[in-house]
Write an enzyme that holds these catalytic residues in place. Structure first.
Site, PDB file in Angstrom:
ATOM      1  N   SER A 155     102.255  29.591  12.549  1.00  0.00           N
ATOM      2  CA  SER A 155     101.659  28.531  13.248  1.00  0.00           C
ATOM      3  C   SER A 155     103.106  27.889  13.956  1.00  0.00           C
ATOM      4  CB  SER A 155     101.042  27.231  12.553  1.00  0.00           C
ATOM      5  OG  SER A 155     101.854  26.852  11.631  1.00  0.00           O
ATOM      6  N   ALA A 167     101.780  19.714   7.083  1.00  0.00           N
ATOM      7  CA  ALA A 167     101.947  20.699   5.926  1.00  0.00           C
ATOM      8  C   ALA A 167     101.505  22.018   6.418  1.00  0.00           C
ATOM      9  CB  ALA A 167     101.107  20.412   4.745  1.00  0.00           C
ATOM     10  N   PRO A 168     102.170  23.353   5.922  1.00  0.00           N
ATOM     11  CA  PRO A 168     103.336  23.254   5.003  1.00  0.00           C
ATOM     12  C   PRO A 168     104.724  22.815   5.838  1.00  0.00           C
ATOM     13  CG  PRO A 168     102.517  25.562   5.585  1.00  0.00           C
ATOM     14  CD  PRO A 168     101.679  24.371   6.168  1.00  0.00           C
ATOM     15  N   GLY A 169     104.592  22.890   7.295  1.00  0.00           N
ATOM     16  CA  GLY A 169     105.710  22.465   8.108  1.00  0.00           C
ATOM     17  C   GLY A 169     106.086  23.382   9.153  1.00  0.00           C
ATOM     18  N   ASP A 191     101.036  14.178   6.402  1.00  0.00           N
ATOM     19  CA  ASP A 191     100.069  15.291   5.743  1.00  0.00           C
ATOM     20  C   ASP A 191      99.834  15.103   4.206  1.00  0.00           C
ATOM     21  OD1 ASP A 191      98.610  17.486   4.904  1.00  0.00           O
ATOM     22  OD2 ASP A 191      99.065  18.320   6.859  1.00  0.00           O
ATOM     23  N   ASP A 219      98.670  19.532  15.164  1.00  0.00           N
ATOM     24  CA  ASP A 219      97.814  20.560  14.945  1.00  0.00           C
ATOM     25  C   ASP A 219      96.589  20.486  13.831  1.00  0.00           C
ATOM     26  OD1 ASP A 219      97.110  23.300  15.314  1.00  0.00           O
ATOM     27  OD2 ASP A 219      98.615  24.113  13.978  1.00  0.00           O
ATOM     28  N   LYS A 235      91.019  22.187  18.628  1.00  0.00           N
ATOM     29  CA  LYS A 235      90.213  23.348  18.068  1.00  0.00           C
ATOM     30  C   LYS A 235      88.831  23.494  18.685  1.00  0.00           C
ATOM     31  CE  LYS A 235      93.606  23.401  15.106  1.00  0.00           C
ATOM     32  NZ  LYS A 235      94.635  24.529  15.031  1.00  0.00           N
TER      33      LYS A 235
END
EC number: 2.1.1.186
Length: 353
Positions: free
Chosen positions: A185, A218-220, A237, A273, A302
């Site tokens: 991402s 997360a996860p970053g 998060d 996000d 989304k």
């Protein structure tokens, strides 16, 4: 020319078609789209002139359209023993260019064609220059020549305006995945910066020492990009963050709900996000903007499986209306990026002009 060829992500042909139909109507040029689902492009047949339509719309204002090309009718049943001659004859009906871009649909079938098309385009461009049908690379031109292949015997030939189109082949910004990033991402945020922020403004907009909040961090993946720019990040998060990111000393991890978090003081950047309904994310962004909590924002919406274009317009209109109600100066842009899937990425700049 009466045909506008539009590239898009496979599966988003309906959104691409709805967008160009809407925008063409706004400038008073009629036409109709033709497409098949998952083919990765749309043919927009005009009753007016394709070049005129392109002059009336800013390409960078389009969301779902990766590239647009004013085309001649598709060349079908090209002879395999000599494709160059019939295509060369057609080039004479196009504006003069100095660059040829070889492209295919962004589909499995299209990718399998790319090797052939690249080699063919090299030979084709050499022939065009030799015969005076294309300018030398050193000469300036207002147009790019595009060869869009559906197969070895079926190709579109057309042009795009250099200053009002994508400079990337197939309209795709190719990025290399950084091996140390926590997730893929991360490429979404990197591509967003390349698309929304002019290169000349990178140092000012993304310089080191800035502060940022990453909602749904997360996860970053997005936090990693912020850290690479030298920013100090508050990652919000309930999930765990990548350990190497935490070891940089630039990240503070708060296990909180992104929709309830409020910063102690305003930051330079907020990125988001989170997986939530687009209208709820829109309201969250509006809340941040009206409170003055961030100068710049990048966030994803989304999209639902149906009526994605309609949902996009509703969210963007809601955001614009809310900002105008509070007399807030802003610049808002949206794009269905290459690294996006069922989402669009938005950029909101709230800095004073």
């Amino acid at each position: 020319m009466k045909l506008l060829l539009l590239y898009c992500r496979a599966g988003f042909e309906a959104e691409c078609a709805a967008e160009i139909s809407n925008r063409a109507t706004e400038v008073g040029i009629a036409g109709y789209p033709v497409f098949t689902k998952d083919q990765g492009y749309v043919e927009y047949h005009l009753f007016g002139d394709a070049l005129e339509l392109m002059s009336q719309i800013k390409f960078r204002s389009l969301i779902f359209i990766r590239q647009w090309v004013a085309c001649l009718p598709v060349c079908s049943e090209l002879p395999t023993q000599d494709r160059i001659s019939p295509l060369s004859a057609l080039v004479q009906d196009l504006p003069q260019t100095a660059e040829l871009i070889a492209e295919t649909p962004d589909t499995t079938e299209g990718r399998e064609l790319q090797g052939f098309v690249t080699k063919f385009a090299s030979a084709f461009s050499q022939s065009l220059r030799k015969n005076g049908l294309m300018l030398s690379r050193k000469q300036a031109s207002l147009w790019r020549l595009h060869l869009f292949a559906l197969s070895g015997r079926e190709m579109f030939l057309g042009v795009s305006p250099v200053k009002n189109s994508s400079r990337h082949a197939m309209g795709i910004q190719r990025l290399k995945f950084p091996s140390h990033a926590p997730s893929r991402s991360t490429l979404k945020l990197e591509e967003a910066w390349h698309w929304f922020i002019p290169k000349s403004e990178f140092d000012e907009a993304l310089g080191g020492g800035l502060t940022a909040v990453d909602l749904g961090a997360a996860p970053g993946g997005w936090t990693w990009q912020l850290v690479q720019k030298g920013m100090f990040v508050t990652a919000v998060d309930n999930g765990p963050m990548n350990e190497s990111l935490m070891e940089t000393g630039q990240v503070t991890h708060l296990r909180e709900d992104a929709f309830r978090f409020e910063p102690v003081r305003p930051v330079n950047w907020m990125v988001c996000d989170v997986v939530e309904k687009p209208i709820q994310v829109t309201e969250l962004m509006l809340d941040w903007a009206t409170h003055g909590w961030a100068e710049q924002m990048v966030f994803n919406l989304k999209l639902p499986m149906k009526q994605r274009y309609k949902e996009t317009l509703q969210c963007l209109d809601r955001l614009k209306d809310g900002l105008n109600e509070h007399s807030i100066d802003f610049k808002l842009s949206a794009r269905h990026l290459y690294h996006d899937r069922e989402e669009i990425t938005c950029y909101l700049d709230l800095r004073k002009a």
